[in-house]
Write a protein that holds these residues in place. Sequence first.
Motif, PDB file in Angstrom:
ATOM      1  N   GLN A  36      -6.959  -2.901  -2.822  1.00 61.80           N
ATOM      2  CA  GLN A  36      -6.267  -3.498  -1.258  1.00 61.80           C
ATOM      3  C   GLN A  36      -6.303  -2.378  -0.138  1.00 61.80           C
ATOM      4  N   LEU A  37      -5.554  -1.195  -0.635  1.00 64.58           N
ATOM      5  CA  LEU A  37      -5.598  -0.312   0.349  1.00 64.58           C
ATOM      6  C   LEU A  37      -6.998   0.312   1.080  1.00 64.58           C
TER       7      LEU A  37
ATOM      8  N   ARG B 130      -9.715  -1.194   1.228  1.00 67.25           N
ATOM      9  CA  ARG B 130     -10.388  -2.327   2.129  1.00 67.25           C
ATOM     10  C   ARG B 130      -9.363  -2.349   3.645  1.00 67.25           C
ATOM     11  N   SER B 131      -8.247  -2.282   3.348  1.00 68.16           N
ATOM     12  CA  SER B 131      -7.230  -2.055   4.823  1.00 68.16           C
ATOM     13  C   SER B 131      -7.656  -0.912   5.505  1.00 68.16           C
TER      14      SER B 131
ATOM     15  N   GLY C 178       0.807  -1.358   0.038  1.00 63.96           N
ATOM     16  CA  GLY C 178      -0.011   0.075   0.057  1.00 63.96           C
ATOM     17  C   GLY C 178       0.779   1.272   0.041  1.00 63.96           C
TER      18      GLY C 178
END
Length: 335
Positions: free
Chosen positions: A289-290, A292-293, A112
Amino acid sequence: MNITVIGAGSWGTAISGVAAARADRVCVWSFDEDSTKGINERHVNPLYLSDYTLPGNVSASSSYEEALRGADGIIVVVPSPFLRATIKGAAPYILHDVPVLCLTKGIEEGSGKLMSEVVAEEIGNPGRVAALSGPNHAEEICKGSLSAAVIAAEDHDVAEFFRSLLISPEFRIYVTSDMIGIETCAAVKNVIAIVCGVAAGAGYGDNTLALIMTRGLAEISRIVHARGGDPMTCMGLAGMGDLVATCTSPHSRNRSFGVAFAHGESLEDYQRRTHMVVEGAAAARSTAQLARSLGVDAPITFALESSLYQGVELEEALRTLLDRIPTEEFYGLDL
Protein backbone atom coordinates in the motif's frame (compact mmCIF):
# COMPACT_ATOMS: atom_id res chain seq x y z
CA MET A 1 16.20 3.09 37.56
CA ASN A 2 12.90 1.43 36.72
CA ILE A 3 12.23 0.14 33.20
CA THR A 4 8.95 -1.15 31.80
CA VAL A 5 8.88 -3.54 28.85
CA ILE A 6 5.51 -3.68 27.09
CA GLY A 7 5.29 -7.09 25.46
CA ALA A 8 6.36 -10.55 26.62
CA GLY A 9 7.13 -12.35 23.38
CA SER A 10 10.58 -13.66 22.49
CA TRP A 11 12.13 -10.25 21.88
CA GLY A 12 10.39 -8.69 24.88
CA THR A 13 11.69 -11.48 27.10
CA ALA A 14 15.23 -11.19 25.77
CA ILE A 15 15.42 -7.38 25.98
CA SER A 16 14.09 -7.52 29.55
CA GLY A 17 17.11 -9.59 30.49
CA VAL A 18 19.45 -7.16 28.74
CA ALA A 19 17.89 -4.13 30.47
CA ALA A 20 17.98 -5.86 33.85
CA ALA A 21 21.79 -5.75 33.85
CA ARG A 22 21.73 -1.96 34.36
CA ALA A 23 18.25 -1.22 35.69
CA ASP A 24 17.26 -1.64 39.33
CA ARG A 25 13.90 -3.05 38.33
CA VAL A 26 12.35 -4.27 35.08
CA CYS A 27 8.61 -4.92 34.89
CA VAL A 28 7.24 -6.74 31.86
CA TRP A 29 3.65 -6.07 30.84
CA SER A 30 1.96 -9.12 29.36
CA PHE A 31 -1.65 -9.84 28.45
CA ASP A 32 -1.01 -13.54 28.94
CA GLU A 33 -1.54 -14.90 32.43
CA ASP A 34 0.80 -17.87 31.90
CA SER A 35 3.70 -15.58 31.01
CA THR A 36 3.04 -13.30 33.97
CA LYS A 37 2.81 -16.19 36.40
CA GLY A 38 5.90 -17.94 35.04
CA ILE A 39 8.05 -14.81 35.19
CA ASN A 40 6.94 -13.90 38.72
CA GLU A 41 7.17 -17.39 40.20
CA ARG A 42 10.08 -18.97 38.32
CA HIS A 43 11.71 -16.11 36.35
CA VAL A 44 10.88 -18.04 33.18
CA ASN A 45 8.49 -17.15 30.39
CA PRO A 46 6.84 -20.52 29.65
CA LEU A 47 5.59 -19.42 26.23
CA TYR A 48 8.72 -17.82 24.74
CA LEU A 49 12.41 -18.64 25.31
CA SER A 50 11.29 -21.09 27.97
CA ASP A 51 14.85 -22.34 28.51
CA TYR A 52 16.04 -18.83 29.47
CA THR A 53 16.07 -17.80 33.14
CA LEU A 54 15.44 -14.10 33.61
CA PRO A 55 17.40 -12.12 36.22
CA GLY A 56 15.87 -11.79 39.67
CA ASN A 57 15.02 -8.09 39.26
CA VAL A 58 12.56 -8.83 36.43
CA SER A 59 8.88 -9.13 37.30
CA ALA A 60 5.67 -9.14 35.26
CA SER A 61 2.15 -7.74 35.42
CA SER A 62 -0.98 -7.80 33.27
CA SER A 63 -1.95 -4.36 34.61
CA TYR A 64 -0.80 -1.31 32.65
CA GLU A 65 -1.02 0.83 35.77
CA GLU A 66 1.12 -1.52 37.86
CA ALA A 67 3.67 -2.22 35.14
CA LEU A 68 4.17 1.47 34.29
CA ARG A 69 4.20 2.86 37.82
CA GLY A 70 7.45 4.76 38.44
CA ALA A 71 8.92 3.92 35.02
CA ASP A 72 12.00 5.95 34.05
CA GLY A 73 12.05 4.42 30.57
CA ILE A 74 9.71 2.27 28.48
CA ILE A 75 10.53 -0.35 25.83
CA VAL A 76 7.71 -1.37 23.49
CA VAL A 77 7.90 -4.85 21.95
CA VAL A 78 4.47 -6.02 20.76
CA PRO A 79 3.52 -7.40 17.32
CA SER A 80 2.78 -4.64 14.83
CA PRO A 81 -0.91 -5.57 14.23
CA PHE A 82 -1.59 -5.03 17.95
CA LEU A 83 0.68 -2.05 18.60
CA ARG A 84 -1.82 0.79 18.39
CA ALA A 85 -4.44 -0.88 20.56
CA THR A 86 -1.85 -1.86 23.15
CA ILE A 87 -0.30 1.61 23.38
CA LYS A 88 -3.74 3.22 23.48
CA GLY A 89 -4.48 1.12 26.56
CA ALA A 90 -1.15 1.99 28.18
CA ALA A 91 -1.16 5.70 27.30
CA PRO A 92 -3.08 6.96 30.38
CA TYR A 93 -0.31 5.59 32.60
CA ILE A 94 2.67 6.91 30.60
CA LEU A 95 4.01 10.23 31.87
CA HIS A 96 4.56 12.97 29.29
CA ASP A 97 8.36 13.11 29.54
CA VAL A 98 9.29 9.43 29.95
CA PRO A 99 11.49 8.23 27.03
CA VAL A 100 10.10 5.35 24.97
CA LEU A 101 12.03 2.92 22.78
CA CYS A 102 10.10 1.05 20.08
CA LEU A 103 11.40 -2.38 19.03
CA THR A 104 8.31 -3.36 17.04
CA LYS A 105 8.97 -3.76 13.30
CA GLY A 106 6.28 -2.97 10.79
CA ILE A 107 4.25 -0.45 8.79
CA GLU A 108 0.67 0.21 9.86
CA GLU A 109 -1.86 -0.92 7.31
CA GLY A 110 -3.98 1.89 5.92
CA SER A 111 -2.02 4.80 7.39
CA GLY A 112 1.47 3.78 6.20
CA LYS A 113 2.86 4.96 9.55
CA LEU A 114 6.03 3.52 11.04
CA MET A 115 5.80 1.95 14.47
CA SER A 116 7.44 4.87 16.29
CA GLU A 117 4.92 7.19 14.62
CA VAL A 118 2.05 5.04 15.89
CA VAL A 119 3.48 5.13 19.42
CA ALA A 120 4.04 8.90 19.30
CA GLU A 121 0.54 9.49 17.98
CA GLU A 122 -0.97 7.65 20.94
CA ILE A 123 1.21 9.02 23.76
CA GLY A 124 2.20 12.49 22.54
CA ASN A 125 5.56 14.28 22.81
CA PRO A 126 7.07 12.50 19.77
CA GLY A 127 10.57 13.82 20.47
CA ARG A 128 10.96 11.32 23.33
CA VAL A 129 10.33 8.29 21.10
CA ALA A 130 13.25 6.25 19.71
CA ALA A 131 13.51 3.05 17.66
CA LEU A 132 15.98 0.16 17.74
CA SER A 133 16.72 -2.31 14.97
CA GLY A 134 19.43 -4.67 13.79
CA PRO A 135 20.29 -8.33 13.15
CA ASN A 136 19.16 -9.54 16.56
CA HIS A 137 17.50 -12.90 17.09
CA ALA A 138 16.12 -13.11 20.62
CA GLU A 139 17.33 -16.71 20.91
CA GLU A 140 20.94 -15.49 20.63
CA ILE A 141 20.59 -12.22 22.56
CA CYS A 142 19.43 -14.03 25.70
CA LYS A 143 22.50 -16.28 25.54
CA GLY A 144 24.88 -13.33 25.40
CA SER A 145 25.98 -14.02 21.83
CA LEU A 146 27.88 -11.09 20.26
CA SER A 147 25.30 -8.88 18.52
CA ALA A 148 24.80 -5.29 17.44
CA ALA A 149 21.94 -2.86 16.86
CA VAL A 150 21.31 0.76 15.97
CA ILE A 151 19.10 3.21 17.88
CA ALA A 152 17.51 6.13 16.05
CA ALA A 153 15.90 9.18 17.63
CA GLU A 154 15.27 12.82 16.79
CA ASP A 155 16.64 13.75 20.22
CA HIS A 156 20.21 12.54 20.70
CA ASP A 157 19.76 12.47 24.49
CA VAL A 158 16.90 9.98 24.14
CA ALA A 159 19.03 7.73 21.95
CA GLU A 160 21.90 7.93 24.45
CA PHE A 161 19.58 7.11 27.36
CA PHE A 162 18.62 3.78 25.80
CA ARG A 163 22.09 3.14 24.43
CA SER A 164 23.52 3.46 27.95
CA LEU A 165 20.81 1.18 29.30
CA LEU A 166 21.28 -1.65 26.81
CA ILE A 167 24.92 -1.56 25.68
CA SER A 168 27.34 -4.24 26.85
CA PRO A 169 30.49 -5.94 25.55
CA GLU A 170 28.20 -8.54 23.96
CA PHE A 171 25.57 -6.11 22.64
CA ARG A 172 27.12 -3.28 20.60
CA ILE A 173 24.82 -0.31 19.94
CA TYR A 174 25.27 2.47 17.42
CA VAL A 175 23.26 5.71 17.15
CA THR A 176 21.66 7.48 14.18
CA SER A 177 19.01 10.13 13.57
CA ASP A 178 17.46 8.33 10.58
CA MET A 179 14.32 6.87 12.14
CA ILE A 180 12.60 6.58 8.75
CA GLY A 181 15.50 4.58 7.36
CA ILE A 182 15.97 2.06 10.14
CA GLU A 183 12.25 1.46 10.67
CA THR A 184 11.48 1.05 6.98
CA CYS A 185 14.37 -1.40 6.65
CA ALA A 186 13.10 -3.27 9.72
CA ALA A 187 9.63 -3.69 8.28
CA VAL A 188 10.34 -4.50 4.64
CA LYS A 189 13.19 -6.97 5.24
CA ASN A 190 10.60 -9.27 6.83
CA VAL A 191 8.76 -9.34 3.50
CA ILE A 192 11.95 -10.24 1.65
CA ALA A 193 12.70 -12.96 4.20
CA ILE A 194 9.37 -14.67 3.54
CA VAL A 195 10.08 -14.72 -0.18
CA CYS A 196 13.53 -16.19 0.50
CA GLY A 197 11.83 -18.89 2.55
CA VAL A 198 9.36 -19.54 -0.25
CA ALA A 199 12.22 -19.90 -2.72
CA ALA A 200 14.12 -22.24 -0.42
CA GLY A 201 10.99 -24.29 0.21
CA ALA A 202 10.34 -24.50 -3.54
CA GLY A 203 13.82 -25.93 -4.11
CA TYR A 204 15.69 -22.92 -5.46
CA GLY A 205 19.39 -22.67 -4.62
CA ASP A 206 21.81 -20.17 -3.10
CA ASN A 207 22.11 -18.13 -6.28
CA THR A 208 18.38 -17.47 -6.22
CA LEU A 209 18.42 -16.52 -2.54
CA ALA A 210 21.28 -14.09 -3.16
CA LEU A 211 19.31 -12.60 -6.05
CA ILE A 212 16.20 -12.11 -3.91
CA MET A 213 18.18 -10.58 -1.06
CA THR A 214 20.10 -8.09 -3.20
CA ARG A 215 17.10 -7.09 -5.30
CA GLY A 216 15.14 -6.94 -2.06
CA LEU A 217 17.70 -4.53 -0.63
CA ALA A 218 17.33 -2.35 -3.71
CA GLU A 219 13.55 -2.44 -3.23
CA ILE A 220 13.93 -1.39 0.41
CA SER A 221 16.28 1.43 -0.62
CA ARG A 222 13.74 2.82 -3.09
CA ILE A 223 11.04 2.89 -0.42
CA VAL A 224 13.36 4.47 2.16
CA HIS A 225 14.40 7.15 -0.34
CA ALA A 226 10.80 7.92 -1.36
CA ARG A 227 9.72 8.08 2.29
CA GLY A 228 12.43 10.67 3.05
CA GLY A 229 15.03 8.46 4.71
CA ASP A 230 18.69 7.98 3.86
CA PRO A 231 19.34 5.07 1.45
CA MET A 232 22.78 4.63 3.03
CA THR A 233 21.01 3.35 6.15
CA CYS A 234 20.13 0.29 4.07
CA MET A 235 23.83 -0.61 3.97
CA GLY A 236 24.05 -0.79 7.76
CA LEU A 237 22.87 -2.98 10.63
CA ALA A 238 19.17 -2.19 10.22
CA GLY A 239 19.33 -2.83 6.48
CA MET A 240 21.81 -5.33 5.11
CA GLY A 241 22.65 -6.70 8.57
CA ASP A 242 19.08 -7.50 9.54
CA LEU A 243 18.22 -8.64 6.01
CA VAL A 244 21.00 -11.26 6.00
CA ALA A 245 20.07 -12.57 9.45
CA THR A 246 16.34 -12.72 8.74
CA CYS A 247 16.64 -14.25 5.29
CA THR A 248 19.10 -17.00 6.26
CA SER A 249 18.59 -17.95 9.91
CA PRO A 250 16.53 -20.90 11.16
CA HIS A 251 15.49 -18.60 14.04
CA SER A 252 13.62 -16.35 11.58
CA ARG A 253 9.87 -16.91 11.78
CA ASN A 254 9.46 -14.99 8.50
CA ARG A 255 11.83 -17.26 6.57
CA SER A 256 10.42 -20.34 8.30
CA PHE A 257 6.90 -19.32 7.38
CA GLY A 258 7.99 -18.87 3.76
CA VAL A 259 9.30 -22.44 3.69
CA ALA A 260 6.08 -23.72 5.26
CA PHE A 261 3.97 -21.67 2.84
CA ALA A 262 5.83 -23.17 -0.12
CA HIS A 263 4.94 -26.60 1.29
CA GLY A 264 1.24 -25.73 1.46
CA GLU A 265 0.74 -24.47 5.04
CA SER A 266 -1.48 -21.40 5.36
CA LEU A 267 -0.56 -18.27 7.31
CA GLU A 268 -3.32 -18.94 9.83
CA ASP A 269 -2.19 -22.53 10.42
CA TYR A 270 1.45 -21.52 10.79
CA GLN A 271 0.69 -18.81 13.35
CA ARG A 272 -1.60 -21.14 15.25
CA ARG A 273 1.06 -23.86 15.32
CA THR A 274 3.95 -21.61 16.37
CA HIS A 275 2.03 -19.13 18.57
CA MET A 276 3.93 -16.36 16.78
CA VAL A 277 2.86 -13.46 14.59
CA VAL A 278 4.56 -13.43 11.18
CA GLU A 279 5.40 -9.72 10.93
CA GLY A 280 6.35 -9.97 7.26
CA ALA A 281 2.89 -11.20 6.30
CA ALA A 282 1.24 -8.08 7.71
CA ALA A 283 4.04 -5.94 6.24
CA ALA A 284 3.49 -7.39 2.76
CA ARG A 285 0.12 -5.72 2.57
CA SER A 286 1.00 -2.46 4.34
CA THR A 287 4.29 -2.08 2.43
CA ALA A 288 2.54 -2.69 -0.88
CA GLN A 289 0.00 0.00 0.00
CA LEU A 290 2.79 2.41 0.96
CA ALA A 291 4.83 1.67 -2.18
CA ARG A 292 1.84 2.35 -4.43
CA SER A 293 1.06 5.60 -2.61
CA LEU A 294 4.68 6.71 -3.10
CA GLY A 295 4.85 5.55 -6.71
CA VAL A 296 7.65 3.09 -5.91
CA ASP A 297 8.21 -0.14 -7.84
CA ALA A 298 8.28 -2.99 -5.31
CA PRO A 299 7.90 -6.20 -7.33
CA ILE A 300 8.96 -8.65 -4.60
CA THR A 301 6.51 -7.13 -2.13
CA PHE A 302 3.73 -7.04 -4.74
CA ALA A 303 4.31 -10.72 -5.59
CA LEU A 304 4.04 -11.81 -1.95
CA GLU A 305 0.97 -9.65 -1.39
CA SER A 306 -0.76 -11.20 -4.39
CA SER A 307 -0.02 -14.71 -3.18
CA LEU A 308 -1.02 -14.14 0.46
CA TYR A 309 -4.08 -11.96 0.01
CA GLN A 310 -5.29 -11.96 -3.59
CA GLY A 311 -5.56 -15.66 -4.32
CA VAL A 312 -2.71 -15.76 -6.83
CA GLU A 313 -1.05 -19.16 -6.91
CA LEU A 314 2.45 -19.22 -5.47
CA GLU A 315 4.02 -20.54 -8.67
CA GLU A 316 2.32 -17.80 -10.69
CA ALA A 317 3.58 -15.11 -8.31
CA LEU A 318 7.14 -16.45 -8.61
CA ARG A 319 6.81 -16.65 -12.39
CA THR A 320 5.74 -12.99 -12.48
CA LEU A 321 8.98 -12.08 -10.75
CA LEU A 322 11.09 -14.23 -13.07
CA ASP A 323 9.43 -12.85 -16.20
CA ARG A 324 10.48 -9.27 -15.41
CA ILE A 325 13.10 -7.91 -17.83
CA PRO A 326 16.14 -6.58 -15.94
CA THR A 327 16.82 -2.85 -16.24
CA GLU A 328 19.34 -0.61 -14.46
CA GLU A 329 20.44 -2.18 -11.19
CA PHE A 330 19.92 0.91 -9.00
CA TYR A 331 16.91 2.56 -10.59
CA GLY A 332 14.48 4.69 -8.62
CA LEU A 333 16.93 6.38 -6.27
CA ASP A 334 17.77 9.58 -8.21
CA LEU A 335 20.96 10.12 -6.21
